[in-house]
Design a protein around this motif. Structure first.
Motif, mmCIF file in Angstrom:
data_model
loop_
_atom_site.group_PDB
_atom_site.id
_atom_site.type_symbol
_atom_site.label_atom_id
_atom_site.label_comp_id
_atom_site.label_asym_id
_atom_site.label_seq_id
_atom_site.Cartn_x
_atom_site.Cartn_y
_atom_site.Cartn_z
ATOM 1 N N GLY A 168 0.929 -1.188 0.121
ATOM 2 C CA GLY A 168 -0.056 0.034 0.065
ATOM 3 C C GLY A 168 0.801 1.319 0.077
ATOM 4 O O GLY A 168 0.465 2.468 0.276
ATOM 5 N N ALA A 169 1.964 1.149 -0.324
ATOM 6 C CA ALA A 169 2.931 2.396 -0.268
ATOM 7 C C ALA A 169 3.374 2.560 -1.725
ATOM 8 O O ALA A 169 2.729 1.975 -2.795
ATOM 9 C CB ALA A 169 4.256 2.110 0.542
ATOM 10 N N ASP A 170 4.223 3.789 -2.105
ATOM 11 C CA ASP A 170 4.410 4.187 -3.429
ATOM 12 C C ASP A 170 6.022 3.650 -3.727
ATOM 13 O O ASP A 170 6.004 3.580 -4.957
ATOM 14 C CB ASP A 170 4.407 5.849 -3.380
ATOM 15 N N ASP A 171 6.700 3.588 -2.984
ATOM 16 C CA ASP A 171 8.190 3.318 -3.436
ATOM 17 C C ASP A 171 8.895 2.428 -2.195
ATOM 18 O O ASP A 171 8.108 2.430 -1.097
ATOM 19 C CB ASP A 171 8.882 4.567 -3.942
ATOM 20 N N ALA A 172 10.010 2.061 -2.475
ATOM 21 C CA ALA A 172 10.687 1.431 -1.379
ATOM 22 C C ALA A 172 12.061 2.156 -1.403
ATOM 23 O O ALA A 172 12.925 2.289 -2.304
ATOM 24 C CB ALA A 172 11.027 -0.083 -1.683
ATOM 25 N N TRP A 173 12.629 2.360 -0.001
ATOM 26 C CA TRP A 173 14.124 2.820 0.111
ATOM 27 C C TRP A 173 14.784 1.348 0.643
ATOM 28 O O TRP A 173 14.415 0.420 1.316
ATOM 29 C CB TRP A 173 14.030 3.692 1.527
ATOM 30 N N MET A 174 16.010 1.241 -0.005
ATOM 31 C CA MET A 174 16.729 0.103 0.048
ATOM 32 C C MET A 174 17.705 0.221 1.165
ATOM 33 O O MET A 174 18.416 1.407 1.560
ATOM 34 C CB MET A 174 17.412 -0.436 -1.126
#
Ligand code: PDD
Length: 286
Positions: A168-174
């Motif tokens: 349900g989020a827009d992007d991912a931080w690695m």
């Protein structure tokens, strides 16, 4: 129908062809660049052209075009496609040798493949997401060790984007060794007071062209810039966060792993930097 550029020719997109033996297709043996267009003009073109040369050099690929030709092709595609706002994607691969082989082919007999195409995004600079801010989740960074080279190996970033969507989020931080590297297709920042914190340049992240410009504008606006690593825990406690890339400019982040930052709306510093970046870049566009 779009007009695209393939190995010296401008063609309707349905007539453009690349060999099934192309090493970009078989081995992800290629590099790319994304340049945004605002008001029919190229944003940060010189930075993207320079980074392209660097990516090619790091992979021992000769450049099939010189920087002057490159600008001409970009401009011609803007004109032929009536592109007002959007992106130009450029891909260069090590070409299509007769046989599949792990060893690089001789560039004298196997020329590089070069492809450019446009994507129209009317109103790119007034994206509704920038007013609301985006939500990110954290995922493990399992990419290879030369993320400073802009290669077309985008499978893990695509998987990361899907993990974000599913959550349900827009992007991912690695995250690697407990510290944030970057977003799936953008550089990551947190803000504490008037201080902007972002990971220092190394082989661990892409040296964002937007990053370089935004940090320069931030320093000119008397904001403090600290280039160092930060953890997801530190990020969750920050006043603000944002990402930068050629296609999103400066995009506020309002939630990390379900934790709202500040009031859960785009922060003052992020919004101001977005305004400055878009204004200054429009002025310098070519
Ligand atoms: N992505 N980090 C990664 C992993 C990226 O893929 C990108 C760009 C950036 C930001 O770089 P720049 O500011 O030069 O765009 C950082 C592009 C936009 C893409 O793949 O669509």
């Amino acid at each position: 129908m779009r007009t695209v550029y393939v190995n010296g020719d401008y063609l309707p997109e349905t007539e453009a062809r690349v060999s099934i033996f192309d090493r970009g297709f078989l081995m992800a043996d290629g590099v790319y660049e994304v340049t945004s267009v605002l008001g029919g003009k190229l944003i940060d073109f010189e930075g993207h052209a320079k980074r392209l040369q660097r990516s090619l050099g790091e992979l021992d690929m000769p450049s099939p075009v010189d920087p002057g030709e490159l600008l001409e092709i970009h401009r011609e595609l803007v004109t032929r496609n009536d592109l007002e706002d959007g992106m130009i994607y450029l891909q260069i691969t090590r070409g299509a040798p007769e046989d599949r082989d792990f060893a690089f082919p001789d560039p004298a007999t196997t020329p590089a493949t070069i492809v450019l195409f446009t994507q129209s995004k009317p109103g790119l600079a007034d994206s509704p997401a920038a007013k609301k801010g985006i939500k990110v989740i954290s995922i493990e960074d399992i990419r290879w060790g030369r993320r400073d080279i802009k290669t077309v190996q985008l499978l893990y970033p695509s998987m990361g984007k899907m993990m974000a969507k599913k959550a349900g989020a827009d992007d991912a931080w690695m995250v690697e060794d407990g510290m944030v590297t970057e977003g799936t297709s953008n550089n990551a920042y947190i803000v504490k007071g008037n201080r902007i914190i972002t990971r220092a340049l190394s082989n661990d992240i892409l040296h964002g062209i937007t990053r370089a410009a935004v940090l320069r504008f931030a320093r000119e606006a008397q904001m403090e810039v600290e280039e160092r690593s930060f953890s997801i825990d530190e990020a969750k406690q920050a006043d603000e966060a944002f990402i930068t890339s050629a296609s999103t400019f400066v995009m506020p982040v309002v939630e990390i792993d379900g934790v709202a930052l500040g009031d859960g709306v785009p922060g003052r510093v992020s919004q101001r930097l977005r305004e400055i970046y878009i204004d200054e870049s429009r002025k310098a566009a070519v």
